[in-house]
Every structure is written in structure tokens, then in C-alpha cells.
Design an enzyme around this catalytic site. Structure first.
Site, PDB file in Angstrom:
ATOM      1  N   ASP A 201    -125.515  51.470 -16.828  1.00 47.47           N
ATOM      2  CA  ASP A 201    -125.896  50.386 -17.736  1.00 47.47           C
ATOM      3  C   ASP A 201    -125.410  49.015 -17.255  1.00 47.47           C
ATOM      4  O   ASP A 201    -124.373  48.911 -16.611  1.00 47.47           O
ATOM      5  CB  ASP A 201    -125.352  50.672 -19.144  1.00 47.47           C
ATOM      6  CG  ASP A 201    -126.060  49.848 -20.204  1.00 47.47           C
ATOM      7  OD1 ASP A 201    -127.203  49.416 -19.972  1.00 47.47           O
ATOM      8  OD2 ASP A 201    -125.464  49.634 -21.279  1.00 47.47           O
TER       9      ASP A 201
ATOM     10  N   GLY B 223    -129.681  44.777 -16.393  1.00 47.10           N
ATOM     11  CA  GLY B 223    -130.418  43.617 -16.915  1.00 47.10           C
ATOM     12  C   GLY B 223    -129.510  42.404 -17.025  1.00 47.10           C
ATOM     13  O   GLY B 223    -129.868  41.293 -16.612  1.00 47.10           O
TER      14      GLY B 223
ATOM     15  N   ARG C   1    -135.171  41.044 -14.535  1.00 49.79           N
ATOM     16  CA  ARG C   1    -134.436  42.276 -14.842  1.00 49.79           C
ATOM     17  C   ARG C   1    -134.593  43.321 -13.736  1.00 49.79           C
ATOM     18  O   ARG C   1    -133.667  44.060 -13.422  1.00 49.79           O
ATOM     19  CB  ARG C   1    -134.907  42.866 -16.181  1.00 49.79           C
ATOM     20  CG  ARG C   1    -134.538  42.011 -17.386  1.00 49.79           C
ATOM     21  CD  ARG C   1    -134.998  42.687 -18.683  1.00 49.79           C
ATOM     22  NE  ARG C   1    -134.358  43.985 -18.866  1.00 49.79           N
ATOM     23  CZ  ARG C   1    -133.151  44.156 -19.394  1.00 49.79           C
ATOM     24  NH1 ARG C   1    -132.450  43.125 -19.811  1.00 49.79           N
ATOM     25  NH2 ARG C   1    -132.643  45.364 -19.521  1.00 49.79           N
TER      26      ARG C   1
ATOM     27  N   THR D 294    -135.398  58.512 -22.980  1.00 52.27           N
ATOM     28  CA  THR D 294    -136.639  58.684 -23.738  1.00 52.27           C
ATOM     29  C   THR D 294    -136.930  57.420 -24.561  1.00 52.27           C
ATOM     30  O   THR D 294    -138.062  57.196 -24.968  1.00 52.27           O
ATOM     31  CB  THR D 294    -136.552  59.908 -24.693  1.00 52.27           C
ATOM     32  OG1 THR D 294    -135.308  59.849 -25.408  1.00 52.27           O
ATOM     33  CG2 THR D 294    -136.620  61.217 -23.948  1.00 52.27           C
TER      34      THR D 294
ATOM     35  N   ASN E  23    -136.235  54.296 -23.396  1.00 50.23           N
ATOM     36  CA  ASN E  23    -136.479  53.141 -22.512  1.00 50.23           C
ATOM     37  C   ASN E  23    -137.965  52.790 -22.340  1.00 50.23           C
ATOM     38  O   ASN E  23    -138.299  51.728 -21.810  1.00 50.23           O
ATOM     39  CB  ASN E  23    -135.820  53.348 -21.140  1.00 50.23           C
ATOM     40  CG  ASN E  23    -134.308  53.222 -21.155  1.00 50.23           C
ATOM     41  OD1 ASN E  23    -133.605  53.904 -20.417  1.00 50.23           O
ATOM     42  ND2 ASN E  23    -133.768  52.345 -21.999  1.00 50.23           N
ATOM     43  N   TRP E  24    -138.861  53.670 -22.824  1.00 48.68           N
ATOM     44  CA  TRP E  24    -140.297  53.336 -22.787  1.00 48.68           C
ATOM     45  C   TRP E  24    -140.613  52.142 -23.667  1.00 48.68           C
ATOM     46  O   TRP E  24    -141.677  51.534 -23.556  1.00 48.68           O
ATOM     47  CB  TRP E  24    -141.151  54.531 -23.254  1.00 48.68           C
ATOM     48  CG  TRP E  24    -141.048  55.740 -22.385  1.00 48.68           C
ATOM     49  CD1 TRP E  24    -140.344  56.878 -22.670  1.00 48.68           C
ATOM     50  CD2 TRP E  24    -141.668  55.969 -21.104  1.00 48.68           C
ATOM     51  NE1 TRP E  24    -140.477  57.790 -21.641  1.00 48.68           N
ATOM     52  CE2 TRP E  24    -141.292  57.257 -20.675  1.00 48.68           C
ATOM     53  CE3 TRP E  24    -142.503  55.199 -20.272  1.00 48.68           C
ATOM     54  CZ2 TRP E  24    -141.714  57.808 -19.460  1.00 48.68           C
ATOM     55  CZ3 TRP E  24    -142.921  55.738 -19.069  1.00 48.68           C
ATOM     56  CH2 TRP E  24    -142.531  57.033 -18.675  1.00 48.68           C
TER      57      TRP E  24
HETATM   58  C1  IPE Z   1    -128.728  53.828 -21.772  1.00 54.64           C
HETATM   59  O1  IPE Z   1    -128.774  52.456 -21.641  1.00 54.64           O
HETATM   60  C2  IPE Z   1    -129.833  54.462 -20.985  1.00 54.64           C
HETATM   61  C3  IPE Z   1    -129.708  54.369 -19.548  1.00 54.64           C
HETATM   62  C4  IPE Z   1    -128.742  53.793 -18.899  1.00 54.64           C
HETATM   63  C5  IPE Z   1    -130.767  55.005 -18.814  1.00 54.64           C
HETATM   64  P1  IPE Z   1    -129.570  51.533 -22.664  1.00 54.64           P
HETATM   65  O2  IPE Z   1    -129.373  50.143 -22.212  1.00 54.64           O
HETATM   66  O3  IPE Z   1    -130.959  52.013 -22.787  1.00 54.64           O
HETATM   67  O4  IPE Z   1    -128.808  51.838 -24.025  1.00 54.64           O
HETATM   68  P2  IPE Z   1    -128.625  50.964 -25.333  1.00 54.64           P
HETATM   69  O5  IPE Z   1    -129.989  50.450 -25.716  1.00 54.64           O
HETATM   70  O6  IPE Z   1    -127.693  49.855 -24.991  1.00 54.64           O
HETATM   71  O7  IPE Z   1    -128.033  51.907 -26.324  1.00 54.64           O
HETATM   72  C1  IPE Z   2    -129.560  50.202 -17.392  1.00 52.72           C
HETATM   73  O1  IPE Z   2    -129.471  48.822 -17.388  1.00 52.72           O
HETATM   74  C2  IPE Z   2    -130.802  50.726 -16.765  1.00 52.72           C
HETATM   75  C3  IPE Z   2    -131.762  51.308 -17.715  1.00 52.72           C
HETATM   76  C4  IPE Z   2    -131.541  51.494 -18.973  1.00 52.72           C
HETATM   77  C5  IPE Z   2    -133.065  51.675 -17.181  1.00 52.72           C
HETATM   78  P1  IPE Z   2    -130.117  47.968 -18.553  1.00 52.72           P
HETATM   79  O2  IPE Z   2    -131.495  47.605 -18.138  1.00 52.72           O
HETATM   80  O3  IPE Z   2    -130.006  48.653 -19.850  1.00 52.72           O
HETATM   81  O4  IPE Z   2    -129.182  46.691 -18.500  1.00 52.72           O
HETATM   82  P2  IPE Z   2    -128.705  45.826 -19.733  1.00 52.72           P
HETATM   83  O5  IPE Z   2    -128.017  46.745 -20.671  1.00 52.72           O
HETATM   84  O6  IPE Z   2    -129.920  45.200 -20.328  1.00 52.72           O
HETATM   85  O7  IPE Z   2    -127.777  44.830 -19.113  1.00 52.72           O
HETATM   86 MG    MG Z   3    -128.589  48.606 -21.306  1.00 54.31          MG
END
Ligand code: IPE
Ligand code: IPE
Ligand code: MG
Length: 243
Positions: free
Chosen positions: A22, A25, A35, A68, A70-71
Site C-alpha cells: 500500500d 498512489g 498514480r 476485489t 480495487n475495481w
Molecule cells: C489494500 O489497499 C489492497 C491492496 C494493497 C491490493 P487499499 O488501498 O485498496 O485499501 P484501503 O482502501 O486503504 O482500505
Molecule cells: C496499493 O497502493 C496498490 C493497490 C491497491 C493496487 P494504493 O494505490 O492503494 O496507494 P494509496 O493508498 O492510494 O497511496
Molecule cells: Mg491504498
């Protein structure tokens, strides 16, 4: 950057490490980049950390790459992540024998493109001929979905006479994507959030959790050493009482 742990200390190395990748982004945003530049940097970090885990004697590394949920993100971002996965799998198919890295994908792959599904099948096949370190990549993975799928498969096996009537925790574990893989000893979440976000709900019953504000693309070998050092300070009682 090289880590500080050497093989002489391998007795303290967790057998299975799970990581929620995580912060990609926010890493990109801080630099004024799109991103997807963060996801690209994160995929490079994954390569480094997987190699480091193998070198220090970790047996299993399970990473959360796409949930699931992230879509819900923009088509552009999801498309970018899928293209990165495609690139990563092609590379893995080329290098995994030489690098001696077995790979497994956890998650509902049926929603992925036919090309990605083919690449995943190919990595599975190659993995059958490799021994040792295993990287599990969770793609379109959700802990609740995994448990529901396991219950459905068990019910089917039971109805069709392939399963015994008495269900145990051990047998139910065999219906998870992680069948045959020991539970994670250490779960790491970089990126500052302190939640599971639907990751390995069944498997993390007794895992030690380690949270850090470091964003995943900045996570390096020294950070992993820190997490392992913290793990080694924990007293794992599994519900018992220390003598
Ligand atoms: C968890 O991160 C999922 C992955 C790293 C693949 P998210 O960024 O999706 O989680 P939330 O939205 O902060 O809970
Ligand atoms: C984790 O990084 C990767 C995925 C969930 C695919 P994020 O994309 O959630 O990064 P942040 O949390 O927005 O910084
Ligand atoms: Mg995240």
C-alpha cells in the site's frame, strides 16, 4: 540498499511473510506523478523484496496486489495495474527457473483478461518444476470471497461424495487459495493504514502485525529487517500462558 540481516541469523527469519502493498498512489502524488507511476515503482520494490526474502531464507512471501474492491478505481488506473501484471508475469515466465522462484496467484482470476489467465496458467505450470521459495500474488483477491468460495466448494464436494461429513479447520484450509501454505507468521502493512482491507482473513488468525508509515515504493531491505526485528521481539503465545 543492502539489508543488515545475514544468513547466520536465519533462525529468526519468519517462515511466511505477508505484505499489503500500500501507498503507491500517495508516493506518486508526492512527486506530482500519475498514480500509475506509483504502481510501477511499487512493482520494482516487489522484485527487490521478493529476492531479498528468498536470500534471507523466508519460505513464502504473499503479497496483496489487487483486491476485489480495487475495481472501484478509474479504468485508467485498473488498466495500468493490469498491464503491469502482464509485464511482471511475462518476466517471471522468462526468469523464474533461473531465479528459483515458485509463483502462485491467489484470487478469482476468472475476471481477468484471457491473456492474463493464460500467463497465470503458464507460471503455475513452471512452478511445478521448481522447489523452494514461493511468492504468492493476490490478484482480484478478497478474504471474504475466499471463505465463501471455500464453503461453496466444500458443499459441492460433500453433496457429490468427495468430502467427509466432519469438517475440521485443517480440512477447510485446504479449500483456500493458500492450501498447503502455512499461515503467515508476520503481516506487514506499509503506507500508514492500520487495517486488513479484506486480506487473508482466515490465515491471519495468529499472525503478528507490523505497520509502518513508509510508502510501499520506498520500502527496502532495511525496512524488512526492521519488521523482522520487531517480529522477533514479540511473544507468540497462541492463546497459551508463557512458562
Ligand atoms: C489494500 O489497499 C489492497 C491492496 C494493497 C491490493 P487499499 O488501498 O485498496 O485499501 P484501503 O482502501 O486503504 O482500505
Ligand atoms: C496499493 O497502493 C496498490 C493497490 C491497491 C493496487 P494504493 O494505490 O492503494 O496507494 P494509496 O493508498 O492510494 O497511496
Ligand atoms: Mg491504498
Amino acid at each position: 540498499m543492502a539489508g543488515i540481516i545475514n544468513n547466520n541469523e536465519a533462525g529468526n527469519i519468519p517462515r511466511h511473510i505477508a505484505i499489503i502493498l500500500d501507498g503507491n498512489g500517495r508516493w506518486a502524488k508526492k512527486r506530482g506523478l500519475p498514480r500509475n507511476a506509483g504502481h510501477l515503482a511499487g512493482s520494482e520494490t516487489f522484485r527487490n523484496i521478493a529476492t531479498y526474502c528468498k536470500n534471507i531464507g523466508v519460505e513464502y512471501l504473499t503479497v496483496y496486489a489487487f483486491s476485489t474492491e480495487n475495481w472501484k478505481r478509474s479504468e485508467e488506473e485498473v488498466g495500468g495495474i493490469m498491464r503491469l501484471l502482464d509485464k511482471y508475469l511475462r518476466e517471471a515466465i522468462r526468469d523464474m527457473r533461473k531465479k528459483e522462484i515458485r509463483m502462485s496467484v491467489f484470487g478469482d482470476t476468472s475476471r481477468l483478461s484471457p491473456e492474463l489467465q493464460k500467463l497465470i496458467a503458464e507460471t503455475n505450470e513452471i512452478s511445478g518444476s521448481i522447489e523452494g521459495f514461493q511468492a504468492n500474488i493476490c490478484i482480484n483477491y478478497g478474504g471474504r470471497a475466499e471463505i465463501v468460495r471455500a464453503a461453496e466448494q466444500y458443499a459441492r464436494d460433500l453433496a457429490e461424495g468427495r468430502a467427509e461429513g466432519k469438517l475440521t479447520e485443517e480440512r477447510f484450509s485446504d479449500y483456500m487459495y493458500s492450501a498447503g501454505v502455512p499461515d503467515p507468521d508476520l503481516l506487514i502493512r506499509p503506507g500508514g493504514e492500520q487495517r486488513l482491507s479484506n486480506f487473508l482473513l482466515w490465515q491471519c488468525a495468529y499472525s503478528e502485525f507490523y505497520f509502518t508509515d513508509v510508502l510501499w515504493p520506498d520500502f527496502d531491505e532495511a525496512e524488512l529487517d526492521r519488521a523482522i526485528a520487531a517480529f522477533n521481539m514479540r511473544d507468540r503465545r497462541f492463546g497459551g500462558v508463557k512458562k
